[in-house]
Design a protein around this motif. Structure first.
Motif, PDB file in Angstrom:
ATOM      1  N   UNK A 283      50.126  45.713  38.467  1.00 35.18           N
ATOM      2  CA  UNK A 283      50.035  47.090  37.892  1.00 35.18           C
ATOM      3  C   UNK A 283      49.638  48.257  39.075  1.00 35.18           C
ATOM      4  N   UNK A 284      50.129  49.357  39.239  1.00 35.90           N
ATOM      5  CA  UNK A 284      49.642  50.373  40.348  1.00 35.90           C
ATOM      6  C   UNK A 284      48.472  50.730  40.126  1.00 35.90           C
ATOM      7  N   UNK A 285      47.905  50.985  41.360  1.00 34.12           N
ATOM      8  CA  UNK A 285      46.841  52.193  41.367  1.00 34.12           C
ATOM      9  C   UNK A 285      47.272  53.098  42.004  1.00 34.12           C
TER      10      UNK A 285
ATOM     11  N   UNK B  35      44.014  53.884  37.798  1.00 36.49           N
ATOM     12  CA  UNK B  35      44.784  52.764  37.225  1.00 36.49           C
ATOM     13  C   UNK B  35      44.816  52.891  35.801  1.00 36.49           C
ATOM     14  N   UNK B  36      45.579  52.452  35.015  1.00 36.84           N
ATOM     15  CA  UNK B  36      45.706  52.523  33.629  1.00 36.84           C
ATOM     16  C   UNK B  36      47.194  52.575  33.035  1.00 36.84           C
TER      17      UNK B  36
ATOM     18  N   UNK C 279      41.634  51.900  33.642  1.00 32.22           N
ATOM     19  CA  UNK C 279      41.563  51.841  32.111  1.00 32.22           C
ATOM     20  C   UNK C 279      41.964  53.375  32.091  1.00 32.22           C
ATOM     21  N   UNK C 280      42.613  54.199  32.748  1.00 37.21           N
ATOM     22  CA  UNK C 280      42.959  55.433  32.266  1.00 37.21           C
ATOM     23  C   UNK C 280      44.167  55.472  31.387  1.00 37.21           C
ATOM     24  N   UNK C 281      43.785  56.093  30.102  1.00 37.03           N
ATOM     25  CA  UNK C 281      44.727  56.307  29.196  1.00 37.03           C
ATOM     26  C   UNK C 281      45.350  57.416  28.583  1.00 37.03           C
TER      27      UNK C 281
ATOM     28  N   UNK D  17      34.559  50.413  35.865  1.00 37.99           N
ATOM     29  CA  UNK D  17      35.297  49.809  34.399  1.00 37.99           C
ATOM     30  C   UNK D  17      35.655  50.673  33.267  1.00 37.99           C
ATOM     31  N   UNK D  18      36.532  50.472  32.735  1.00 40.66           N
ATOM     32  CA  UNK D  18      37.079  51.239  31.671  1.00 40.66           C
ATOM     33  C   UNK D  18      36.120  51.761  30.613  1.00 40.66           C
TER      34      UNK D  18
END
Length: 255
Positions: A27-29, A232-233, A213-215, A178-179
């Protein structure tokens, strides 16, 4: 896919094996200003894409060391085979599986040398959710990894056992929020205040922050307004099984 049964590629250190096969998703940052991956985090998955819980549930105290070593080697070899070139590679490690930092890093160094992967583009993440039995031991691991040229990160910051106490003792290169801190931050004044305070500490200590955890686009904009550029998310990309996401179409300039 390297077999965890044989530990192939671990330079003999994983000879006992872990008794099951697993692979990695990446998963990319992302640099939120450009949509370009700054790093790719290697996340354990089952051979058919089963989640991390399926994999970790099979790890025992007797196989913890072999599993930790296999994860490092597998992440480096697979990322190299997939053509990871410019971005960094982030690998989670289990500090309680490392009996001596200088010895237990040999397989990682051998894998990096064998694949031509520069050690200074490897990040080792320790999750705040794993209880640290011996903090002096963790400090020795961080010190040795930095000496070898690796980057270090505290993952899931803001949850788990230690919080700011862990940061007071160990100053990593990277701090991953953290998310639970980033969730709905656009509409939550309390979370924004907490994250702003953490970012002040990061600036004072020269630590690079990453938001996990960015959505939603609103969360990304709020984080960008606070000064976070690395995110990341799922908004940017979900983990890809044995594949790299080259870039995303999502970029967020500050408001």
């Amino acid at each position: 896919m390297v077999s965890a049964k044989t530990g192939k590629g671990c330079g003999g250190l994983c000879a006992e094996g872990v008794g099951f096969d697993f692979t990695m998703a990446f998963q990319p940052i992302v640099d939120a200003d450009t949509g370009t991956p700054w790093a790719h985090e290697a996340l354990v998955r089952g051979p058919a894409g089963q989640g991390a819980g399926w994999v970790l549930g099979q790890v025992t105290n007797d196989t913890r060391y072999a599993f930790d070593q296999s994860c490092r080697v597998k992440a480096i070899e697979l990322a190299s085979r997939l053509g990871l070139r410019d971005a960094k590679l982030s690998i989670n490690f289990l500090p309680n599986a490392v009996y001596e930092a200088e010895t237990c890093i040999r397989a990682t160094l051998a894998a990096a040398a064998r694949t031509g992967f520069p050690p200074d583009r490897i990040i080792f993440e320790v999750t705040e959710n794993e209880r640290v039995v011996d903090r002096a031991h963790l400090q020795s691991i961080f010190t040795e990894y930095k000496r070898q040229g690796f980057l270090t990160a505290i993952d899931d910051f803001g949850s788990g056992y230690s919080g700011l106490n862990l940061l007071a003792e160990f100053q990593p290169d990277i701090l991953k929020l953290d998310m639970e801190l980033t969730r709905n931050i656009d509409a939550d004044r309390t979370r924004r205040s907490i994250v702003a305070a953490i970012l002040t500490v990061c600036r004072d200590l020269g630590i690079t922050p990453v938001a996990e955890g960015v959505e939603t686009a609103a969360e990304a904009r709020a984080l960008r307004d606070l000064g976070i550029t690395l995110m990341q998310g799922y908004l940017f990309a979900k983990p890809a099984l044995e594949a790299l996401v080259p870039r995303t179409d999502t970029a967020y300039e500050p408001a």
